[in-house]
Design a protein around this motif. Sequence first.
Motif, PDB file in Angstrom:
ATOM      1  N   GLY A  64       0.803  -1.219   0.000  1.00 18.25           N
ATOM      2  CA  GLY A  64       0.000   0.000   0.000  1.00 18.25           C
ATOM      3  C   GLY A  64       0.830   1.261   0.000  1.00 18.25           C
ATOM      4  O   GLY A  64       0.453   2.267  -0.616  1.00 18.25           O
ATOM      5  N   GLN A  68       0.651   4.624  -3.339  1.00 19.00           N
ATOM      6  CA  GLN A  68       0.279   6.035  -3.224  1.00 19.00           C
ATOM      7  C   GLN A  68       1.362   6.984  -3.730  1.00 19.00           C
ATOM      8  O   GLN A  68       1.234   8.195  -3.573  1.00 19.00           O
ATOM      9  CB  GLN A  68      -0.024   6.356  -1.755  1.00 19.00           C
ATOM     10  CG  GLN A  68      -1.230   5.637  -1.186  1.00 19.00           C
ATOM     11  CD  GLN A  68      -2.513   6.105  -1.822  1.00 19.00           C
ATOM     12  OE1 GLN A  68      -2.776   7.302  -1.931  1.00 19.00           O
ATOM     13  NE2 GLN A  68      -3.328   5.162  -2.265  1.00 19.00           N
ATOM     14  N   TYR A 328      -0.343   6.588   4.918  1.00 21.05           N
ATOM     15  CA  TYR A 328      -1.786   6.373   4.800  1.00 21.05           C
ATOM     16  C   TYR A 328      -2.105   5.422   3.650  1.00 21.05           C
ATOM     17  O   TYR A 328      -3.105   4.714   3.685  1.00 21.05           O
ATOM     18  CB  TYR A 328      -2.508   7.714   4.625  1.00 21.05           C
ATOM     19  CG  TYR A 328      -2.661   8.456   5.928  1.00 21.05           C
ATOM     20  CD1 TYR A 328      -3.488   7.950   6.937  1.00 21.05           C
ATOM     21  CD2 TYR A 328      -1.976   9.628   6.178  1.00 21.05           C
ATOM     22  CE1 TYR A 328      -3.609   8.609   8.141  1.00 21.05           C
ATOM     23  CE2 TYR A 328      -2.095  10.301   7.382  1.00 21.05           C
ATOM     24  CZ  TYR A 328      -2.914   9.783   8.361  1.00 21.05           C
ATOM     25  OH  TYR A 328      -3.040  10.439   9.567  1.00 21.05           O
ATOM     26  N   ALA A 332      -4.311   2.174   4.048  1.00 20.57           N
ATOM     27  CA  ALA A 332      -5.373   1.822   3.094  1.00 20.57           C
ATOM     28  C   ALA A 332      -5.158   0.422   2.531  1.00 20.57           C
ATOM     29  O   ALA A 332      -6.121  -0.338   2.337  1.00 20.57           O
ATOM     30  CB  ALA A 332      -5.405   2.851   1.961  1.00 20.57           C
ATOM     31  N   ALA A 336      -7.943  -2.478   2.879  1.00 20.82           N
ATOM     32  CA  ALA A 336      -8.573  -3.028   1.675  1.00 20.82           C
ATOM     33  C   ALA A 336      -8.256  -4.506   1.496  1.00 20.82           C
ATOM     34  O   ALA A 336      -9.163  -5.330   1.306  1.00 20.82           O
ATOM     35  CB  ALA A 336      -8.128  -2.225   0.452  1.00 20.82           C
ATOM     36  N   ALA A 341     -11.957  -3.103   5.864  1.00 20.36           N
ATOM     37  CA  ALA A 341     -12.884  -2.051   5.432  1.00 20.36           C
ATOM     38  C   ALA A 341     -14.245  -2.642   5.087  1.00 20.36           C
ATOM     39  O   ALA A 341     -15.288  -2.056   5.397  1.00 20.36           O
ATOM     40  CB  ALA A 341     -12.313  -1.305   4.233  1.00 20.36           C
ATOM     41  N   ASN A 369     -12.551   7.329   6.889  1.00 22.82           N
ATOM     42  CA  ASN A 369     -11.731   8.468   6.490  1.00 22.82           C
ATOM     43  C   ASN A 369     -10.614   8.767   7.487  1.00 22.82           C
ATOM     44  O   ASN A 369      -9.579   9.329   7.119  1.00 22.82           O
ATOM     45  CB  ASN A 369     -12.606   9.719   6.323  1.00 22.82           C
ATOM     46  CG  ASN A 369     -11.790  10.931   5.895  1.00 22.82           C
ATOM     47  OD1 ASN A 369     -11.215  10.956   4.819  1.00 22.82           O
ATOM     48  ND2 ASN A 369     -11.720  11.934   6.759  1.00 22.82           N
ATOM     49  N   ILE A 372      -8.108   6.412   5.958  1.00 21.45           N
ATOM     50  CA  ILE A 372      -7.827   6.589   4.529  1.00 21.45           C
ATOM     51  C   ILE A 372      -8.265   8.005   4.154  1.00 21.45           C
ATOM     52  O   ILE A 372      -9.358   8.227   3.613  1.00 21.45           O
ATOM     53  CB  ILE A 372      -8.588   5.557   3.657  1.00 21.45           C
ATOM     54  CG1 ILE A 372      -8.364   4.139   4.166  1.00 21.45           C
ATOM     55  CG2 ILE A 372      -8.140   5.656   2.202  1.00 21.45           C
ATOM     56  CD1 ILE A 372      -9.120   3.080   3.395  1.00 21.45           C
ATOM     57  N   GLY A 377      -9.352   7.278  -2.823  1.00 28.82           N
ATOM     58  CA  GLY A 377      -8.910   6.006  -2.265  1.00 28.82           C
ATOM     59  C   GLY A 377      -9.963   5.364  -1.390  1.00 28.82           C
ATOM     60  O   GLY A 377     -10.137   4.135  -1.392  1.00 28.82           O
ATOM     61  N   GLN A 378     -10.689   6.176  -0.643  1.00 30.29           N
ATOM     62  CA  GLN A 378     -11.745   5.643   0.209  1.00 30.29           C
ATOM     63  C   GLN A 378     -12.901   5.080  -0.618  1.00 30.29           C
ATOM     64  O   GLN A 378     -13.494   4.056  -0.255  1.00 30.29           O
ATOM     65  CB  GLN A 378     -12.252   6.744   1.142  1.00 30.29           C
ATOM     66  CG  GLN A 378     -13.229   6.250   2.203  1.00 30.29           C
ATOM     67  CD  GLN A 378     -13.607   7.338   3.178  1.00 30.29           C
ATOM     68  OE1 GLN A 378     -12.924   8.349   3.300  1.00 30.29           O
ATOM     69  NE2 GLN A 378     -14.715   7.153   3.882  1.00 30.29           N
ATOM     70  N   VAL A 381     -12.226   1.587  -1.765  1.00 30.64           N
ATOM     71  CA  VAL A 381     -12.418   0.606  -0.709  1.00 30.64           C
ATOM     72  C   VAL A 381     -13.891   0.428  -0.361  1.00 30.64           C
ATOM     73  O   VAL A 381     -14.372  -0.693  -0.151  1.00 30.64           O
ATOM     74  CB  VAL A 381     -11.622   1.019   0.543  1.00 30.64           C
ATOM     75  CG1 VAL A 381     -11.949   0.111   1.728  1.00 30.64           C
ATOM     76  CG2 VAL A 381     -10.123   0.986   0.256  1.00 30.64           C
TER      77      VAL A 381
END
Length: 459
Positions: A64, A68, A328, A332, A336, A341, A369, A372, A377-378, A381
């Motif tokens: 992850g 990003q 982050y 995430a 995920a 999540a 949130n 993530i 990105g949220q 997921v």
Amino acid sequence: MSLMDMDNAGSPLWRLSKKFDFAAERIIPDPLVFCMIFTVIIFVAGVLATGNAPLAMAQFWYDGIWSQAAFAFQMAFMVVCCAVTARSEQVSRGLDRLARAVARPATAVLLLMVFGYLASFLNWAFALIVTPVLAMALSQRIRGLHFPMLIAAGYSTMILGQCLSPTGTIYALLAGDHPLAEKIGVMPQTMTTYNPANIVLWVLLAGLTTLVAMRTRPSGDEIVEFRQERAPVAEPEPEPEPDGFAGSIADRLNGSRALMWAIGLLGAVMIAFTVARNGLFASLSLSFVIFVFLIANFFLYNTPARFIAAYRDNLKLATDVMIQFPFYGGIAGMMAKSGLATVIVGFFTSISTANTLPFFTYLSSSLVNLFIPSQGGQWIVQGEITVDAALQIGASLPLIVNAFVYGDQATNLLQPLYVIPALAVVGMRLRDVWGYMAFLWCIWFAVTSVLLLAIPVFF
């Protein structure tokens, strides 16, 4: 209590907001520490709640982090580009003239809030930087403004403005060709951003937030005014050689206005062409918005030497974003790939009805949130499981999207990542403003929860 006693103690809203100071002073660590704490929490929760082995969770975290990298650069570069624009001499003069239009603290707060909302409609990163710049201009002209509250209130306009902005990530995503198009089709912004329920929700929340900011008045001896020495001082800009034949070739190139205008005009042509071809709203991708501010800076800083000096001075504003976004991303990745999540969102959707799903979507989005802090990105997921639940129980899909956005934005008042660049502009610490941010979040949470439960009855 007499009016004089109220003035000595501050307004009732001020006295209520002070109850959050204890957490801000005693508990709130540096923002990077939030990343570390959240990483540990999600790692342990993933092992206990989903049955993944610790080594598997570590692999999810590692994968992850690097997922990003491109997005972290985009976000950091956007913050820097917008900061360079907002802190330019021309924009600063314009904000200073705007500050002269008001003379009282209450009207100064009102001006800041309205300006912040309008700036956020244009672009969240620009609003994030330009709002504290306006707050400094107001504070230097008007006595009696409590500067930490001014910064927190201005920051809230950037967050809330995204709930009615055509540049909002999810609103723009769903209006085009998106991964869930086969299930829900393309959703134009008249259906998501500007549906009647969302307009009512936003106007009520924005009006209340503005009123709270105007009525939260400290006592005279508790006012913390802006101090110029707190703000970072820009490095002196190098004085380029004038155009012409004076100086060396290198000096003339470093001071060339012709080069800046050539690149600026090239970029302006592409901006106009893109908008003419795609339309304004369809053009407002993240990359396009960054490009607009980048090209604007070619005109605001009219020599290469001044241009690069401005970017050097503002690069430090992106430090926390660059460092924290990969972490982050790791969080995430764990959420995920471990299925955590899905467990969180699935719990809320499993106890929902068509009328309560917007409220529970708001709750789940607020919670996710925290870990993530990226709307796109949220949505990756959380989006599909939320959409599936809405389709299965017949809930209003546009309202579900709105609830997701409000939840995603609201806990940015608690999650410190995005406020860091604004604080860097004015030389403040997170603990200076976090109590006021938490105070506003409590108000938002109560009001938004009630409205999301009531709106499905009427819309």
